[in-house]
Design a protein around this motif. Structure first.
Motif, PDB file in Angstrom:
ATOM      1  N   VAL A  36       0.545   5.291   0.539  1.00 49.06           N
ATOM      2  CA  VAL A  36      -0.264   6.440   0.944  1.00 49.06           C
ATOM      3  C   VAL A  36       0.511   7.695   0.548  1.00 49.06           C
ATOM      4  O   VAL A  36       1.688   7.851   0.907  1.00 49.06           O
ATOM      5  CB  VAL A  36      -0.563   6.419   2.449  1.00 49.06           C
ATOM      6  CG1 VAL A  36      -1.375   7.651   2.842  1.00 49.06           C
ATOM      7  CG2 VAL A  36      -1.324   5.156   2.824  1.00 49.06           C
ATOM      8  N   CYS A  41      -4.150   7.067  -2.359  1.00 47.45           N
ATOM      9  CA  CYS A  41      -3.711   5.734  -1.958  1.00 47.45           C
ATOM     10  C   CYS A  41      -3.653   4.843  -3.198  1.00 47.45           C
ATOM     11  O   CYS A  41      -4.515   4.920  -4.080  1.00 47.45           O
ATOM     12  CB  CYS A  41      -4.674   5.148  -0.920  1.00 47.45           C
ATOM     13  SG  CYS A  41      -4.227   3.478  -0.363  1.00 47.45           S
ATOM     14  N   CYS A  59       0.848  -1.189   0.000  1.00 43.48           N
ATOM     15  CA  CYS A  59       0.000   0.000   0.000  1.00 43.48           C
ATOM     16  C   CYS A  59       0.883   1.239   0.000  1.00 43.48           C
ATOM     17  O   CYS A  59       1.847   1.325   0.774  1.00 43.48           O
ATOM     18  CB  CYS A  59      -0.907  -0.023   1.234  1.00 43.48           C
ATOM     19  SG  CYS A  59      -1.892   1.473   1.481  1.00 43.48           S
ATOM     20  N   TYR A 117      -8.107   9.278  -1.390  1.00 41.97           N
ATOM     21  CA  TYR A 117      -8.596   8.873  -0.077  1.00 41.97           C
ATOM     22  C   TYR A 117      -9.351   9.999   0.614  1.00 41.97           C
ATOM     23  O   TYR A 117     -10.264   9.760   1.389  1.00 41.97           O
ATOM     24  CB  TYR A 117      -7.428   8.403   0.796  1.00 41.97           C
ATOM     25  CG  TYR A 117      -7.868   7.537   1.939  1.00 41.97           C
ATOM     26  CD1 TYR A 117      -8.218   6.207   1.733  1.00 41.97           C
ATOM     27  CD2 TYR A 117      -7.930   8.045   3.236  1.00 41.97           C
ATOM     28  CE1 TYR A 117      -8.619   5.408   2.788  1.00 41.97           C
ATOM     29  CE2 TYR A 117      -8.331   7.252   4.288  1.00 41.97           C
ATOM     30  CZ  TYR A 117      -8.683   5.937   4.058  1.00 41.97           C
ATOM     31  OH  TYR A 117      -9.092   5.149   5.107  1.00 41.97           O
ATOM     32  N   PHE A 121      -3.213   0.322   6.116  1.00 42.17           N
ATOM     33  CA  PHE A 121      -3.244   1.748   5.784  1.00 42.17           C
ATOM     34  C   PHE A 121      -2.558   2.568   6.869  1.00 42.17           C
ATOM     35  O   PHE A 121      -1.813   3.510   6.572  1.00 42.17           O
ATOM     36  CB  PHE A 121      -4.687   2.213   5.603  1.00 42.17           C
ATOM     37  CG  PHE A 121      -4.803   3.631   5.131  1.00 42.17           C
ATOM     38  CD1 PHE A 121      -4.868   3.927   3.772  1.00 42.17           C
ATOM     39  CD2 PHE A 121      -4.822   4.692   6.034  1.00 42.17           C
ATOM     40  CE1 PHE A 121      -4.954   5.238   3.324  1.00 42.17           C
ATOM     41  CE2 PHE A 121      -4.902   6.006   5.604  1.00 42.17           C
ATOM     42  CZ  PHE A 121      -4.970   6.279   4.240  1.00 42.17           C
ATOM     43  N   ASP A 163       0.511   5.049   6.503  1.00 42.07           N
ATOM     44  CA  ASP A 163       0.291   6.439   6.901  1.00 42.07           C
ATOM     45  C   ASP A 163       1.366   6.908   7.870  1.00 42.07           C
ATOM     46  O   ASP A 163       1.803   8.058   7.822  1.00 42.07           O
ATOM     47  CB  ASP A 163      -1.099   6.566   7.521  1.00 42.07           C
ATOM     48  CG  ASP A 163      -1.607   7.996   7.492  1.00 42.07           C
ATOM     49  OD1 ASP A 163      -1.471   8.655   6.445  1.00 42.07           O
ATOM     50  OD2 ASP A 163      -2.154   8.460   8.516  1.00 42.07           O
TER      51      ASP A 163
END
Length: 409
Positions: free
Chosen positions: A259, A307, A257, A301, A365, A369
């Motif tokens: 971000v 994202c 992922c 997002y 996430f 983050d």
């Protein structure tokens, strides 16, 4: 069973009156749908022309019949334009308008000739057969048409029209010395001669279904995409993330992922206004979309945060995508003398955590983050791997960062 000519004309007027009323209502209902609007307008013109043709047959007026035939051809050309628009093809509006206008003028001029009636019928039927043929070919060549519920009805409608038009031309050329007699002018005709009228009703119904399917598809797409950037929205991202995590649970495939947050975006908004800020967001979204692979999922997002989910990709493989994004974003000029845009990126790979899929997604996430936050603190315009962070933030704080905005911009 045979029908008298007068009976056929009455049925013809009933059918075209019905389609005229229905098509007129559809013009308003489908005004926001380009293809549907063209179909509805085309049926209005064709239905009105059909009534004129029926009236001319009753009155025996060759001029009125030629006017109706020309208008009917124009209506079918408009319907064909709608088919091309539906399948994403150039509609050739100017060309088809020109063909319709020339046909109308030519038909009116032919009425003054000794064999005017025969020439009018032959030319009109020939053009209508060509329009039906090209409509059928256009639909058969489109894979999208095979997935639509309404398109088989429209295809069947035009096949019936094409067969009836070719049959009339062939019969007239073979047995009557190239004299084509429309079905509604037959002194005594079989009930099968009403097939073109049934085909018109079938086609209108099919076009309605196709328009409704297109409207529903667009509404569903609008519910999944962000109106400003065209990327997926948060809700759609959450749904796709859950399905990817389910695949990770079954097969153990790597899932990473990214971000992404725009650096100093608040300054752009405050200095140049939200309209300029929106333009920057659109350009950055385009850069993200052009950087990702076909299998990657990109979404906005919220605010200036984006994202990207990367299936079959571990954390270090995802750095190639992060580098591409950084390079593309650096090429975006900010308004005024603001220089160039930049983003900070946090990269994390799903390694485990809560048992639920929703919990795993929140944890993934939150980890990315946190890495993003570290990239901001280290100077922005860079990416940070979650696995390389020296200071770990408690899980509770990480989960809180999903819902609470960062203070760093």
């Amino acid at each position: 069973m045979h029908l008298a000519q007068q009976t056929i004309l009455v049925v013809m007027m009933v059918v075209f009156s019905s389609t005229l009323v229905m098509a007129a209502g559809l013009v308003l209902a489908l005004r926001a749908n380009e293809a549907g609007r063209l179909w509805a307008v085309g049926h209005v013109i064709a239905s009105g022309a059909g009534l004129v043709i029926a009236a001319s047959a009753s009155a025996g007026s060759a001029e009125l019949g030629a006017l109706g035939a020309g208008a009917y051809v124009f209506g079918r050309l408009t319907i064909y334009r709608g088919v091309r628009v539906y399948y994403g093809m150039s509609e050739h509006a100017a060309l088809l308008h020109g063909v319709g206008f020339v046909t109308l003028v030519l038909l009116m001029l032919l009425t003054g000739l000794p064999d005017g009636s025969r020439l009018v019928h032959g030319l009109a039927y020939g053009l209508l057969a060509l329009i039906s043929f090209f409509t059928v070919i256009t639909m058969l060549r489109s894979a999208r048409g095979r997935r639509s519920i309404g398109s088989p009805l429209v295809l069947a409608s035009h096949l019936v029209l094409l067969i009836s038009q070719v049959a009339a031309l062939s019969y007239g050329a073979t047995f009557k010395g190239f004299e084509v007699t429309p079905f509604f002018l037959q002194p005594e005709g079989s009930v099968w001669l009403l097939a073109p009228l049934v085909a018109v009703l079938l086609g209108l119904f099919g076009f309605c279904l196709m328009s409704m399917e297109q409207i529903i598809a667009r509404n569903e797409s609008g519910a999944r995409t962000d109106a400003l950037t065209g990327l997926l929205n948060r809700g759609a991202l959450d749904m796709l993330a859950i399905s990817m995590i389910a695949r990770w649970q079954r097969n153990g495939e790597a899932l990473s992922c990214l971000v992404i947050d725009v650096d100093y975006f608040k300054l752009v908004n405050d200095t140049h206004g939200h309209h300029a800020g929106d333009n920057v967001l659109r350009e950055i979204a385009t850069a993200l979309d052009n950087s990702r692979r076909a299998s990657d999922i990109a979404a906005r997002y919220g605010g200036e945060e984006f994202c990207i989910l990367c299936p079959h990709t571990d954390e270090h493989q995802a750095t190639a995508l992060a580098n591409r994004i950084l390079r593309k974003v650096r090429a975006i000029e900010l308004p005024g003398a603001g220089g160039h845009a930049s983003v900070s990126i946090g990269v994390a790979e799903l390694r485990g955590g809560p048992s639920s899929r929703e919990g795993l997604w929140r944890s993934l996430f939150a980890t990315a983050d946190r890495a993003l936050y570290q990239a901001k603190q280290r100077g922005r315009d860079q990416f940070m791997l979650a696995s390389s962070m020296i200071e770990e933030t408690p899980v509770g704080d990480a989960l809180q960062s999903v819902t609470e905005p960062q203070m760093i911009v």
